[in-house]
Write a protein that holds these residues in place. Sequence first.
Motif: not given
Length: 188
Positions: A114-119, A122-123, A169-172, A179-182
């Motif tokens: 889950k992402i709490i703060n989308e801001e 970054i892509s 692949i596209e990631i955020i 270190k945190i990415s999805y």
Amino acid sequence: MKIAKDNLSAEQKKKVYFGIALLSIIVISFFYYAFNLKKTTKELLSINTDLTICKKTGYSTYKGYTDIIKYNVNGKKYERELSGRNSVEIGEFYELKYSKSNPEFCEVNYKKPKIINEENYISGKGIIDKKYENEKWKILTFKYSYLKKNYIRDVYLPNFENYEKGKEIEIIINKRNPKISYLKQQFE
């Protein structure tokens, strides 16, 4: 071969047998408790459940790897130590299923971050490095760069459709903790 006679008195033999019996009872009780706790957890999480979000706040390596998570249910705060994943970073949020009758019984769904703060994200682009699968997990490993630093990340997926080694692949990426990415697809 002749077995040597022991030099224990009747009273000493009685104490030894009592100690063996007591130790056996303790060991059997432990396994009985552990089995019933697992069974109770499974039963409670199969009926009358709800979902919330939990945050990984720490981990422990004492007697195996465990995640320390925090979550709220009806305004009450809970902190639990559950079997964890060492590729999950402190500060990540995940979906958590808990028992409505006893919210202490819960399980983290590592397939649903889950992402709490989308801001804070970054892509970016990543390259699939490898896939690992067993009866419980499907783990995709990918590599990426952020601010001239290289990272490797494992994510837990429900399936491996369209994921091949070497594919872009596209990631955020979390700007505060890269270190945190999805995978972007995890949120579509």
